[in-house]
Design an enzyme around this catalytic site. Sequence first.
Site, PDB file in Angstrom:
ATOM      1  N   ILE A 114       0.841  -1.194   0.000  1.00  0.00           N
ATOM      2  CA  ILE A 114       0.000   0.000   0.000  1.00  0.00           C
ATOM      3  C   ILE A 114       0.880   1.249   0.000  1.00  0.00           C
ATOM      4  O   ILE A 114       1.990   1.246   0.527  1.00  0.00           O
ATOM      5  CB  ILE A 114      -0.989   0.030   1.182  1.00  0.00           C
ATOM      6  CG1 ILE A 114      -0.278   0.219   2.522  1.00  0.00           C
ATOM      7  CG2 ILE A 114      -1.863  -1.217   1.191  1.00  0.00           C
ATOM      8  CD1 ILE A 114      -1.210   0.539   3.670  1.00  0.00           C
ATOM      9  N   CYS A 115       0.384   2.318  -0.595  1.00  0.00           N
ATOM     10  CA  CYS A 115       1.102   3.587  -0.657  1.00  0.00           C
ATOM     11  C   CYS A 115       1.081   4.239   0.725  1.00  0.00           C
ATOM     12  O   CYS A 115       0.022   4.488   1.289  1.00  0.00           O
ATOM     13  CB  CYS A 115       0.451   4.498  -1.688  1.00  0.00           C
ATOM     14  SG  CYS A 115       1.231   6.116  -1.782  1.00  0.00           S
ATOM     15  N   GLN A 116       2.257   4.508   1.259  1.00  0.00           N
ATOM     16  CA  GLN A 116       2.388   5.161   2.558  1.00  0.00           C
ATOM     17  C   GLN A 116       3.230   6.429   2.472  1.00  0.00           C
ATOM     18  O   GLN A 116       3.437   7.102   3.471  1.00  0.00           O
ATOM     19  CB  GLN A 116       3.069   4.210   3.559  1.00  0.00           C
ATOM     20  CG  GLN A 116       2.346   2.906   3.758  1.00  0.00           C
ATOM     21  CD  GLN A 116       3.064   2.010   4.742  1.00  0.00           C
ATOM     22  OE1 GLN A 116       2.689   1.944   5.886  1.00  0.00           O
ATOM     23  NE2 GLN A 116       4.099   1.319   4.292  1.00  0.00           N
TER      24      GLN A 116
END
Length: 163
Positions: A114-116
């Site tokens: 996931i994009c963090q």
Amino acid sequence: MDEGTKSTVSKLPLLTVRASPRDKEAWTARLKEELTALIQYVKLNKEQDKDWFHVECNKTGTRWNGKCWYYYEQIRYEFDLEFEIPVTYPTSAPELKLPQLEGLTSKMYRGGKICQTIHFQPLWAKNVPRFGIAHSLALSLGPWLAAEIPDLVGRGVIDSFKK
């Protein structure tokens, strides 16, 4: 960050040991802190009837897997969750992966990570070594699910993940 998230995170213990899996004895102390924070987070979630994940680790605490779920329009969507503790931990946050959703949203990297980067990584960097796995779940995965799952459902992409 909404007030509910702030309230929850403020109730999680902050970690003190700055150690990675390479630090042997210090890692054992860090892992104990991690597990204590996770237990507290699970307890808080259950008290608030907001249970939304289950994770467990290998014996060394370096590989984690489990499930996470999100309720949207009274339907539960459940996903596999996995991550490894990076060698640069706790300076670097773990990269949380939902492999079943790989390629289904632009807010995800190869392997289902996931994009963090925009919202969570700067917050993590300011809080080294105080943040740990529980904080990562609360401040990264939880908000990501809340933003992405309604969109994926609306586009008809994740019907098969209903439980």
